[in-house]
Design an enzyme around this catalytic site. Structure first.
Site, PDB file in Angstrom:
ATOM      1  N   TYR A   1     -25.718  18.608   6.092  1.00 15.13           N
ATOM      2  CA  TYR A   1     -25.119  17.525   7.103  1.00 15.13           C
ATOM      3  C   TYR A   1     -24.253  18.026   7.826  1.00 15.13           C
ATOM      4  CZ  TYR A   1     -22.850  13.250   8.774  1.00 15.13           C
ATOM      5  OH  TYR A   1     -22.447  12.382   9.574  1.00 15.13           O
TER       6      TYR A   1
ATOM      7  N   HIS B   1      -6.468  -6.017 -10.125  1.00 20.26           N
ATOM      8  CA  HIS B   1      -5.604  -5.626  -9.201  1.00 20.26           C
ATOM      9  C   HIS B   1      -5.987  -4.933  -7.773  1.00 20.26           C
ATOM     10  CE1 HIS B   1      -1.875  -2.324  -8.961  1.00 20.26           C
ATOM     11  NE2 HIS B   1      -2.132  -2.978  -8.152  1.00 20.26           N
TER      12      HIS B   1
ATOM     13  N   ASP C   1       4.433   2.484  -7.201  1.00 20.19           N
ATOM     14  CA  ASP C   1       3.374   3.215  -7.912  1.00 20.19           C
ATOM     15  C   ASP C   1       3.470   4.332  -8.040  1.00 20.19           C
ATOM     16  OD1 ASP C   1       1.818   0.566  -7.964  1.00 20.19           O
ATOM     17  OD2 ASP C   1       1.827   0.560  -5.906  1.00 20.19           O
TER      18      ASP C   1
ATOM     19  N   HIS D   1      -3.142   3.841  -2.768  1.00 16.65           N
ATOM     20  CA  HIS D   1      -3.245   2.459  -3.241  1.00 16.65           C
ATOM     21  C   HIS D   1      -3.296   1.479  -2.253  1.00 16.65           C
ATOM     22  CE1 HIS D   1      -3.216  -0.691  -5.894  1.00 16.65           C
ATOM     23  NE2 HIS D   1      -2.026  -1.055  -5.763  1.00 16.65           N
TER      24      HIS D   1
ATOM     25  N   ASP E   1     -23.704   8.251   0.537  1.00 23.54           N
ATOM     26  CA  ASP E   1     -23.069   9.606   1.242  1.00 23.54           C
ATOM     27  C   ASP E   1     -21.762   9.916   0.912  1.00 23.54           C
ATOM     28  OD1 ASP E   1     -24.961   9.847   3.022  1.00 23.54           O
ATOM     29  OD2 ASP E   1     -24.301   8.576   4.531  1.00 23.54           O
TER      30      ASP E   1
ATOM     31  N   GLY F   1       0.792  -1.217   0.051  1.00 23.72           N
ATOM     32  CA  GLY F   1      -0.010  -0.011  -0.175  1.00 23.72           C
ATOM     33  C   GLY F   1       0.932   1.167   0.095  1.00 23.72           C
TER      34      GLY F   1
ATOM     35  N   SER G   1       9.624   2.664  -1.307  1.00 22.64           N
ATOM     36  CA  SER G   1       9.209   1.060  -1.805  1.00 22.64           C
ATOM     37  C   SER G   1       9.716   0.394  -0.842  1.00 22.64           C
ATOM     38  CB  SER G   1       9.785   1.153  -3.151  1.00 22.64           C
ATOM     39  OG  SER G   1       9.393  -0.117  -3.527  1.00 22.64           O
ATOM     40  N   GLY G   2       8.583  -0.856  -0.536  1.00 23.72           N
ATOM     41  CA  GLY G   2       9.058  -1.755   0.233  1.00 23.72           C
ATOM     42  C   GLY G   2       9.656  -1.604   1.746  1.00 23.72           C
TER      43      GLY G   2
ATOM     44  N   HIS H   1      -4.317  -2.973  -1.622  1.00 27.70           N
ATOM     45  CA  HIS H   1      -4.969  -4.240  -1.877  1.00 27.70           C
ATOM     46  C   HIS H   1      -5.931  -4.691  -0.839  1.00 27.70           C
ATOM     47  CE1 HIS H   1      -1.451  -5.447  -4.902  1.00 27.70           C
ATOM     48  NE2 HIS H   1      -1.662  -3.987  -5.068  1.00 27.70           N
TER      49      HIS H   1
HETATM   50 ZN   LIG Z   1      -1.066  -2.486  -6.257  1.00 20.86          ZN
END
Ligand SMILES: [Zn+2]
Length: 230
Positions: free
Chosen positions: A227, A169, A75, A94, A119, A27, A44-45, A96
Site C-alpha cells: 500500500y 473506563h 495516568d 489515553h 487496515d 486525555g 496533570s489537569g 475518554h
Molecule cells: Zn481515564
C-alpha cells in the site's frame, strides 16, 4: 532537556481536542526517547488552551520525575508499565473519546466489521476486565500490568493491535511515536463509531471474513506490504 521531544509531545497532545477526542482535560499523550530511557508526558489537569511545550514533564522508566515544575498526568504509571512491557513502542495515548469509551463501558471487544478496522487493527480491539479491589490500590500501575498481561495471555501482538479498551473506563492506544499513537486513537474512535452503528443497522452483522481482514492488514503491514508509495 529533550526540547524537541517536548515540542513533539506538546503538539501531539494538542491534536486530541483538535480531533474531538477529549473534553476538558481528559486525555494525555506521552512520547519516549529510547536511547536516554526518558519519556515526556502532559502535566496533570492543565487546560489545553493554557498548555505550553515547556510544561511537559520528563520522567524515567522507574516512574520518577526527572524534570518539570508541574505534576505529570495522573495516568503516568500506566504509561511507565506500557513502555517497559512493550519495548518497541514510542508513544502512548489515553482518552475518554466517546465512541471507544462507550464500548469500554459496555465491556465489549470491538469486532472487526470492515476494512477500515482491518487496515489498522488486526482482529478485535480487546476489552480488558475490571481491576479487583486489591489491584485498585495501585490503580494506574495495575491498569498497565493488566493490559500487558492480557496481550501476553491471549497471544496478541501489540504492534498489530495498537489499542485496548479498559472496562468501565476508556481506551489506550500506542504507536512508534506520539503522533502515531494519536493517529491510532483517531482511527480507534472512528472504528468504534462505525461498529456501533453497524450493529444498530443490522443486529445480526458478522465479522469481516478472515481472508479479507488478512488482505487489508497485510497489504499495509509486514514484509509483503504494497500500500502507498515506495
Ligand atoms: Zn481515564
Amino acid at each position: 532537556m529533550l526540547e524537541e521531544l517536548k515540542k513533539e509531545v506538546y503538539e501531539a497532545n494538542m491534536k486530541l481536542p483538535e480531533y474531538g477526542l477529549v473534553t476538558f482535560t481528559w486525555g494525555n499523550v506521552s512520547g519516549i526517547d529510547r536511547e536516554k530511557g526518558l519519556f515526556v508526558i502532559k502535566p496533570s489537569g492543565v487546560d489545553y488552551d493554557k498548555l505550553r511545550p515547556e510544561d511537559m514533564v520528563v520522567m524515567n522508566l522507574a516512574g520518577e520525575k526527572v524534570e518539570g515544575d508541574l505534576n505529570p498526568s495522573s495516568d503516568t504509571k500506566t504509561h511507565v508499565v506500557l513502555y517497559n512491557r512493550f519495548p518497541d513502542i514510542g508513544g502512548v495515548v489515553h482518552t475518554h473519546s466517546p465512541w471507544a469509551t462507550s464500548w469500554a463501558q459496555a465491556g465489549r471487544d470491538i469486532p472487526s466489521y470492515g476494512t477500515t478496522h482491518a487496515d489498522y487493527i488486526y482482529g478485535r480491539v480487546p476489552c480488558v476486565r475490571n481491576l479487583t479491589a486489591e489491584e485498585l490500590e495501585e490503580y494506574e500501575k495495575n491498569t498497565g500490568v493488566l493490559i500487558a498481561d492480557h496481550f501476553e495471555a491471549h497471544g496478541l501482538d501489540h504492534i498489530a493491535v495498537p489499542c485496548v479498551l479498559c472496562k468501565n473506563h476508556g481506551p489506550f492506544t500506542w504507536g512508534k511515536d506520539a503522533h502515531e499513537a494519536v493517529h491510532n486513537a483517531v482511527v480507534l474512535e472512528e472504528v468504534a463509531k462505525m461498529a456501533a452503528r453497524c450493529e444498530w443497522i443490522n443486529p445480526h452483522v458478522e465479522e469481516t471474513p478472515q481472508c479479507l481482514q488478512d488482505k487489508h492488514y497485510l497489504r499495509k503491514h509486514g514484509a509483503n506490504a504494497y500500500y502507498g508509495q515506495k
